[in-house]
Design a protein around this motif. Sequence first.
Motif, PDB file in Angstrom:
ATOM      1  N   TYR A   8       0.841  -1.208   0.000  1.00  0.00           N
ATOM      2  CA  TYR A   8       0.000   0.000   0.000  1.00  0.00           C
ATOM      3  C   TYR A   8       0.876   1.258   0.000  1.00  0.00           C
ATOM      4  CZ  TYR A   8      -3.384   3.514   1.425  1.00  0.00           C
ATOM      5  OH  TYR A   8      -4.160   4.648   1.486  1.00  0.00           O
ATOM      6  N   CYS A  11       2.365   1.791  -3.395  1.00  0.00           N
ATOM      7  CA  CYS A  11       1.432   2.354  -4.381  1.00  0.00           C
ATOM      8  C   CYS A  11       1.179   3.847  -4.151  1.00  0.00           C
ATOM      9  CB  CYS A  11       0.099   1.611  -4.325  1.00  0.00           C
ATOM     10  SG  CYS A  11       0.114   0.003  -5.134  1.00  0.00           S
ATOM     11  N   ARG A  12       1.389   4.311  -2.926  1.00  0.00           N
ATOM     12  CA  ARG A  12       1.092   5.701  -2.608  1.00  0.00           C
ATOM     13  C   ARG A  12       2.253   6.653  -2.900  1.00  0.00           C
ATOM     14  NH1 ARG A  12      -2.600   7.138   0.933  1.00  0.00           N
ATOM     15  NH2 ARG A  12      -1.933   9.176   0.158  1.00  0.00           N
ATOM     16  N   ILE A  30      -4.170   4.395   6.919  1.00  0.00           N
ATOM     17  CA  ILE A  30      -3.867   3.116   6.269  1.00  0.00           C
ATOM     18  C   ILE A  30      -4.891   2.062   6.686  1.00  0.00           C
ATOM     19  CG2 ILE A  30      -2.141   1.296   5.999  1.00  0.00           C
ATOM     20  CD1 ILE A  30       0.011   3.372   6.597  1.00  0.00           C
ATOM     21  N   LEU A  34      -7.409  -0.142   4.237  1.00  0.00           N
ATOM     22  CA  LEU A  34      -7.272  -1.600   4.156  1.00  0.00           C
ATOM     23  C   LEU A  34      -8.366  -2.341   4.910  1.00  0.00           C
ATOM     24  CD1 LEU A  34      -3.400  -2.006   4.633  1.00  0.00           C
ATOM     25  CD2 LEU A  34      -4.702  -1.754   2.516  1.00  0.00           C
ATOM     26  N   LEU A  94      -3.332  -0.749  -6.529  1.00  0.00           N
ATOM     27  CA  LEU A  94      -3.969  -0.146  -5.363  1.00  0.00           C
ATOM     28  C   LEU A  94      -5.426  -0.576  -5.233  1.00  0.00           C
ATOM     29  CD1 LEU A  94      -3.650   1.802  -2.987  1.00  0.00           C
ATOM     30  CD2 LEU A  94      -4.270   3.666  -4.516  1.00  0.00           C
ATOM     31  N   ILE A  97      -5.487  -3.926  -3.560  1.00  0.00           N
ATOM     32  CA  ILE A  97      -5.099  -3.880  -2.148  1.00  0.00           C
ATOM     33  C   ILE A  97      -6.260  -3.413  -1.274  1.00  0.00           C
ATOM     34  CG2 ILE A  97      -3.548  -2.754  -0.474  1.00  0.00           C
ATOM     35  CD1 ILE A  97      -1.486  -2.557  -2.719  1.00  0.00           C
ATOM     36  N   THR A  98      -7.036  -2.451  -1.774  1.00  0.00           N
ATOM     37  CA  THR A  98      -8.117  -1.863  -0.975  1.00  0.00           C
ATOM     38  C   THR A  98      -9.485  -2.450  -1.311  1.00  0.00           C
ATOM     39  OG1 THR A  98      -8.354  -0.054  -2.580  1.00  0.00           O
ATOM     40  CG2 THR A  98      -6.854   0.306  -0.735  1.00  0.00           C
TER      41      THR A  98
END
Length: 275
Positions: A8, A11-12, A30, A34, A94, A97-98
């Motif tokens: 994460y 990706c940010r 975060i 997530l 991303l 991930i989310t």
Amino acid sequence: MDVIVWAYIDCRKWRDAGSVVWPLLKADEIANALSVSTSSVNRAVRNLRKFGFLETMRTQTGNRMILGARANAPDTFRGRQAGDPEKDFTRLPLLLITSGVEKLSLLVWVLLDRRKGAGKTVSLTQATLAKMLQVDVRTVRRAIEELQKCGLVAVYRQGYKRANWYSLSSELAMRKEPHPMESNPVNRIFYAWARAAFKEVERARGWVSENPEKFREMLGLIREALPLYSETDIRSVIYLAVKGRDPAGLFYALLLEMVDDAYGEANGPALPEAS
């Protein structure tokens, strides 16, 4: 969880004039992205720092998260370049991930993707995956079943006591019909807008990678609007937004107008103007 938090943060980050700019993040931010607890994120950050995968610099607006040297490799979708071991790593999008997929399932996806390399499929036994993850085979089996239901993995069975072959996808967010895993209404609304605005997966993924701040702002504004309007009402502005030249900006502006109107009727505080 440590790997997912690392991914994460990776990706940010973004690039400015060729240099990496590391993100300013808070643990609760975060955790919210997530869908886990803040204590889980804090444990992951401590582990990453302990083993040298992460450095943190405290500032007044959050902790600057600086990853290890491998994170400085040029950003490609999976980061692979033949013959260069420093660029031989797996990159999680991303949106994936989310997405709400279980973190262990994502880790199974990462291991399959890593072992697949540049090929189209990979053959790996569940027992090998279980050994690599230090879990039992039943846990790996449940993770693969979840990945199948989400459309992230296709399994090709080779017969009794023979290793299965797997092909992978990272396009959960762009499915034409929402998957049951997309139980979060914020995710459902964002997925619907992304499908309508971009049509192509690569274009939507590229927009999120290039606009991480706007991506988070839009998710936050959708979350703000949900207690005030029904999901159907919020989805209705998608079709107005995608007709404009800037569907992202117009979608944000329409949502902001809805929330402003609702707060105005309740004599509540006005939100800031759209950036």
